[in-house]
Motif scaffolding. Structure first.
Motif, PDB file in Angstrom:
ATOM      1  N   TYR A 169       0.823  -1.212   0.000  1.00  0.00           N
ATOM      2  CA  TYR A 169       0.000   0.000   0.000  1.00  0.00           C
ATOM      3  C   TYR A 169       0.857   1.263   0.000  1.00  0.00           C
ATOM      4  O   TYR A 169       0.555   2.233  -0.704  1.00  0.00           O
ATOM      5  CB  TYR A 169      -0.930  -0.011   1.213  1.00  0.00           C
ATOM      6  CG  TYR A 169      -2.004   1.055   1.151  1.00  0.00           C
ATOM      7  CD1 TYR A 169      -3.164   0.848   0.410  1.00  0.00           C
ATOM      8  CD2 TYR A 169      -1.860   2.273   1.811  1.00  0.00           C
ATOM      9  CE1 TYR A 169      -4.148   1.819   0.337  1.00  0.00           C
ATOM     10  CE2 TYR A 169      -2.840   3.256   1.741  1.00  0.00           C
ATOM     11  CZ  TYR A 169      -3.988   3.018   1.004  1.00  0.00           C
ATOM     12  OH  TYR A 169      -4.953   3.984   0.911  1.00  0.00           O
TER      13      TYR A 169
ATOM     14  N   SER B 225     -11.439  -4.960  -5.210  1.00  0.00           N
ATOM     15  CA  SER B 225     -10.320  -5.860  -4.943  1.00  0.00           C
ATOM     16  C   SER B 225     -10.783  -7.249  -4.544  1.00  0.00           C
ATOM     17  O   SER B 225      -9.986  -8.187  -4.529  1.00  0.00           O
ATOM     18  CB  SER B 225      -9.428  -5.281  -3.837  1.00  0.00           C
ATOM     19  OG  SER B 225     -10.048  -5.394  -2.567  1.00  0.00           O
TER      20      SER B 225
ATOM     21  N   THR C 210      -5.934  -7.375   1.183  1.00  0.00           N
ATOM     22  CA  THR C 210      -7.188  -6.630   1.303  1.00  0.00           C
ATOM     23  C   THR C 210      -8.216  -7.375   2.145  1.00  0.00           C
ATOM     24  O   THR C 210      -9.172  -6.758   2.628  1.00  0.00           O
ATOM     25  CB  THR C 210      -7.773  -6.345  -0.087  1.00  0.00           C
ATOM     26  OG1 THR C 210      -7.922  -7.573  -0.804  1.00  0.00           O
ATOM     27  CG2 THR C 210      -6.865  -5.417  -0.876  1.00  0.00           C
TER      28      THR C 210
ATOM     29  N   ILE D 261      -8.140  -5.904   5.464  1.00  0.00           N
ATOM     30  CA  ILE D 261      -8.852  -4.624   5.494  1.00  0.00           C
ATOM     31  C   ILE D 261     -10.350  -4.856   5.659  1.00  0.00           C
ATOM     32  O   ILE D 261     -11.026  -4.162   6.410  1.00  0.00           O
ATOM     33  CB  ILE D 261      -8.561  -3.827   4.213  1.00  0.00           C
ATOM     34  CG1 ILE D 261      -7.058  -3.608   4.043  1.00  0.00           C
ATOM     35  CG2 ILE D 261      -9.293  -2.494   4.232  1.00  0.00           C
ATOM     36  CD1 ILE D 261      -6.411  -2.897   5.191  1.00  0.00           C
TER      37      ILE D 261
ATOM     38  N   LEU E  55      -1.670  -4.923  -2.469  1.00  0.00           N
ATOM     39  CA  LEU E  55      -2.777  -4.589  -3.354  1.00  0.00           C
ATOM     40  C   LEU E  55      -2.463  -5.102  -4.747  1.00  0.00           C
ATOM     41  O   LEU E  55      -1.348  -4.940  -5.241  1.00  0.00           O
ATOM     42  CB  LEU E  55      -2.988  -3.076  -3.434  1.00  0.00           C
ATOM     43  CG  LEU E  55      -3.300  -2.302  -2.154  1.00  0.00           C
ATOM     44  CD1 LEU E  55      -3.414  -0.820  -2.488  1.00  0.00           C
ATOM     45  CD2 LEU E  55      -4.575  -2.807  -1.527  1.00  0.00           C
TER      46      LEU E  55
ATOM     47  N   ILE F 134     -11.876  -0.890  -0.623  1.00  0.00           N
ATOM     48  CA  ILE F 134     -10.874  -0.305   0.279  1.00  0.00           C
ATOM     49  C   ILE F 134     -11.329   1.080   0.737  1.00  0.00           C
ATOM     50  O   ILE F 134     -11.210   1.438   1.918  1.00  0.00           O
ATOM     51  CB  ILE F 134      -9.508  -0.218  -0.424  1.00  0.00           C
ATOM     52  CG1 ILE F 134      -9.062  -1.607  -0.890  1.00  0.00           C
ATOM     53  CG2 ILE F 134      -8.474   0.388   0.499  1.00  0.00           C
ATOM     54  CD1 ILE F 134      -8.864  -2.598   0.208  1.00  0.00           C
TER      55      ILE F 134
ATOM     56  N   CYS G 170     -13.767   0.809   3.481  1.00  0.00           N
ATOM     57  CA  CYS G 170     -13.151   0.509   4.778  1.00  0.00           C
ATOM     58  C   CYS G 170     -12.520   1.760   5.378  1.00  0.00           C
ATOM     59  O   CYS G 170     -12.665   2.033   6.580  1.00  0.00           O
ATOM     60  CB  CYS G 170     -12.105  -0.574   4.633  1.00  0.00           C
ATOM     61  SG  CYS G 170     -11.315  -0.972   6.199  1.00  0.00           S
TER      62      CYS G 170
ATOM     63  N   THR H  15      -3.676   6.609   4.992  1.00  0.00           N
ATOM     64  CA  THR H  15      -4.529   6.141   3.893  1.00  0.00           C
ATOM     65  C   THR H  15      -4.205   6.847   2.592  1.00  0.00           C
ATOM     66  O   THR H  15      -4.464   6.308   1.506  1.00  0.00           O
ATOM     67  CB  THR H  15      -6.015   6.345   4.229  1.00  0.00           C
ATOM     68  OG1 THR H  15      -6.228   7.708   4.623  1.00  0.00           O
ATOM     69  CG2 THR H  15      -6.448   5.409   5.347  1.00  0.00           C
TER      70      THR H  15
END
Length: 814
Positions: free
Chosen positions: A516, A536, A645, A648, A713, A724, A727, A766
């Motif tokens: 990420y 994803s 993911t 996540i 990812l 994502i 989240c 993020t």
């Protein structure tokens, strides 16, 4: 066999069908519904490039879902691309059907065709080797087919463990029933020469040939006769067609011709086979190859067509009996061809077919359109036209982007426009090229999914019925994740590594895996707000969990009424048994002389309070334990480089469980008028919901090297996937809720010290842009979370949004 019926057979997740020509209406109305209905959603169609353009421009019905529900690729060949193969693979089985039938309505149900199949299980076998060989052959045909096809092939191979283990056949193999088989395509030698070599010099009693098309001078037939030296030759010809070159028969000794007209009963005789009968065996060649030099080749010439045939060695006399042709191909049934009208042979070699110029290949991944011009260079003065399903030109301007290679031109679509179904070129002289299908890479990737496993089906029932207890959503998550891990325990795919490397060398944009932190650091900031997002979780059964999480907050078609939502949440996250014991209450009432109904009500209320108090204690412990286990697991997976993911998604699920379990009272008032669902107090205990949220978020975002930067990812392009973003929106909402809720002055003093720095880390790590903060996934999730949970947690939704907006401004200004 009835070929179209075989498409409805279950056990396969992927089909690859090759054909010379195509009728899209037949494929989409006959083949595709049966394939998808049987759980096969990863479908690829390969057609001769010129015939593909003819199908798109020749007045037939245009495809409705090509480039969306399946990929359709044109293949070029020196002559024509002519194989007719159906390859189907699944986790536990594989099958090939090699035939003479094109993917047209007449090929599927009108003509008289010849087809044969081989099947295998996931256990090693000679049949499996041949099917692996056909899979390898399909890969060579699709070397330059683009991102969508590369994704489909990789997806299929990753979900077919036996295929990754199987060694492709390199020649003839002996099958389990003792017969011999080989898959033949033109190599250094033509198919005809390879067939001759299978006989290994065995004397041929009779050579039987049937074919709808022949050379004008029967050169292909004469070469077979010269190489095999049969004692007799028998040809099966449909006189009703009237296109057999009878004048070319002169000089062929011991030859008989047999009329298939009555056998065909009005159907076009499109079957193709060569049968060399010996004392012990029938050597059979069938498939796409007509009896022509272009198809079969001859000595030192492999032919010009791209063909595919199956060779079978069967016990003598079996073949014609199985085809119900033994009595017809008998000397007594020979016909006198002198009565036939002379005709030149009509070959289906249409290499010279006059079709419009090729426009190149077009793919669209989200809002990025990629054009690979024909020959690698855009024609001078040509302009690009995009069309919808109704052939209407779409009127919007494309924004040119830097290409990834010299033979790729990239554009960004305007926000909110309908993506095109077709594309073409308008040349400098005003003429237009042929149409090309625009493949939507993200949609094809989303469509490629397996039939639900037993575990997923059970999970879907649990999520739909919402009856399971004790952190049910995490139980479902664990079950699905474990099932996928078991299914994908095999090594990484290898057999297509060469094909993928070739695509990479050409600079085509490929799906790749990045952590990420690298993805955020290396991507280009989006210039416009995205309206399309990747997923994803595409192809993963854990999409069930994502869909469920969205549904319970009102996304995805769930009604907005608070009462319905409360019922859904209470059922989904119910942490106890709601049953009571009325019989015992009635018995106790009889002993005291009280009114039974009143006593029952009082006792039931007392037991209910006691049960809820005990349940709250137990469920609080379960939630706190789940949070601790999550943080520990994140640390271990970070060390192992295994964060994905899915972690996540688990984070989002756990955060929503904590929020749903929270209430706005301190721990000292926890037993007063609260539901069995709301078990986490606002403050006054280590297991208050703000503190549990803080511990969960610390696990991913805290430290000098936070775990979030190590999440792997799979990405192509510059947008963060929609799931994502959902989240991250949940994280933003939860940390704001933990920081802003009503609490005592003492608790308020601690928030800037603990939650303040965490909030900064979350927003920074993020790495979202202003456009992504304002994107529909982020806005929708935060809005729905406020609607569902602000009131029960004592939060001000307006103040919550304002605090988030101010935090975004601070981060973006840094």
């Amino acid at each position: 066999m009835k070929l179209y019926e075989r498409f409805g057979d279950r056990g396969f997740h992927t089909s690859i069908i090759t054909s010379f020509c195509v009728d899209f209406e037949a494929y989409e109305d006959i083949a595709l519904p049966r394939l998808r209905g049987a759980g096969c959603h990863n479908n690829l169609l390969l057609v001769d490039d010129k015939m593909l353009r003819e199908a798109l421009d020749g007045g037939l019905a245009l495809p409705r879902v090509a480039g969306r529900w399946y990929s359709a690729s044109g293949v070029t060949a020196k002559g024509v691309f002519h194989p007719k193969i159906v390859l189907q693979i699944g986790r536990g089985a594989g099958r090939i059907i090699v035939s003479s039938a094109n993917m047209t309505s007449s090929g599927l149900a009108g003509n008289l065709e010849l087809a044969g199949s081989l099947e295998c299980t996931d256990d090693g076998s000679p049949q499996q080797q041949i099917i692996a060989q056909v899979w390898q052959y399909a890969g060579t045909c699709l070397n330059d087919a683009g991102q969508a096809v590369a994704s489909q092939l990789t997806w299929a191979e990753a979900r077919t463990p036996w295929l990754r283990r199987a060694a492709p056949a390199a020649g003839a193999v002996t099958l389990d029933d003792g017969t011999v088989a080989a898959f033949l395509t033109p190599q250094a030698q033509g198919i005809g020469e390879q067939f001759v070599q299978q006989l290994d010099g065995e004397p041929v009693k009779r050579l039987v040939v049937f074919s709808p098309y022949w050379d004008d001078k029967l050169d292909g037939l004469k070469h077979l006769i010269a190489r095999l030296a049969p004692a007799e030759v028998a040809l099966l010809v449909d006189s009703a067609k009237g296109e057999f070159p009878v004048k070319a028969l002169g000089g062929i000794k011991n030859l008989t011709v047999h009329d298939a007209k009555d056998f065909c009963k009005g159907r076009f005789f499109h079957a193709k086979a060569v049968i060399a009968e010996t004392r012990k065996w029938d050597h059979v060649l069938y498939g796409s190859a007509n009896c022509t030099v272009a198809a079969l080749g001859k000595s030192n010439f492999a032919g010009t067509n791209h063909e595919a045939c199956l060779y079978k060695r069967l016990p003598a006399g079996q073949t014609l009996d199985a085809l119900d042709l033994a009595s017809l191909i008998d000397k007594s049934r020979a016909v006198d061809t002198k009565t036939w009208e002379p005709a030149a042979a009509a070959d289906d070699d249409l290499a010279g077919l006059d079709v419009r110029a090729a426009p190149g290949r077009f793919e669209c991944h989200l809002d990025i359109l990629s054009w690979h011009p024909p020959g690698g260079t855009a024609p001078a003065g040509a302009t690009l036209e995009l069309l919808n399903l109704g052939r209407q030109v779409l009127d919007y301007d494309l924004v040119s982007l830097p290409g990834t290679s010299k033979n790729e031109v990239r554009y960004r679509l305007p926000a909110g426009v309908t993506r095109s179904a077709f594309a073409r070129l308008r040349l400098s002289d005003g003429a237009v090229s042929g149409l090309a299908i625009v493949s939507l890479v993200d949609v094809i990737r989303q469509e490629a999914r397996e039939q639900r496993s037993k575990s997923a089906e059970q999970a879907a029932i649990r999520l739909a019925d919402e009856t399971e207890a004790e952190l049910m959503i995490l139980d479902v998550f664990d079950a699905l994740e474990a099932a996928e891990a078991r299914l994908n325990r095999e090594p990484e795919p290898a057999s297509f590594s060469g094909r993928r490397k070739k695509a990479d060398d050409k600079g085509a944009e490929q799906f790749r895996t990045l952590d990420y932190e690298s993805f955020i650091a290396g991507r280009r900031p989006p210039e416009i707000s995205a309206t399309l997002f990747a997923n994803s979780l595409a192809g993963s059964e854990l999409s069930l969990v994502r869909n469920f999480l969205n549904r319970i907050i009102g996304l995805g078609g769930v009604a907005d009424e608070a009462s319905e939502d409360e019922d859904q949440l209470a059922s989904a996250f119910n942490l106890g048994d709601e049953t009571s014991d009325p019989d015992a209450a009635m018995a106790a009432a009889g002993e005291t002389g009280m009114d039974p109904s009143q006593y029952a009500a009082d006792e039931e209320a007392k037991r209910e309070r006691q049960r809820m108090a005990a349940q709250r204690k137990a469920s609080r412990a379960q939630i706190v334990q789940a949070a601790s286990q999550f943080v520990k697991k994140i640390g271990l997976r970070k060390q192992a480089g295994a964060l994905t993911t899915l972690d996540i998604l688990r984070l989002r699920a756990l955060l929503m469980i904590v929020v749903a379990a929270g209430h706005d009272r301190p721990a000292s008032a926890a037993d007063i008028e609260t539901s069995s669902l709301q078990v986490l107090p606002r403050e006054g205990a280590e297991d208050s919901w703000p503190r549990v949220i803080g511990r969960i978020l610390f696990g991913l975002f805290d430290g000098g090297d936070p775990a979030i930067g190590h999440v792997q990812l799979e990405t192509a392009g510059e947008h963060i996937a929609e799931d994502i973003l959902e989240c991250w929106a949940t994280c933003f909402w939860c940390v704001q809720a933990a920081f802003a809720g009503p609490c005592s002055p003492a608790e308020r003093k601690l928030l800037p010290k603990h939650l303040g720095p965490l909030m900064d880390k979350i927003y920074v790590a993020t790495g979202l842009t202003a456009l992504e903060y304002a994107s529909s996934p982020v806005v929708a999730v935060m809005t729905k979370m406020s609607e569902r949970f602000c009131a029960r947690l004592g939060l001000d939704a307006i103040a919550q949004k304002k605090a988030h907006d101010e935090q975004v401004e601070r981060v973006l200004d840094c």
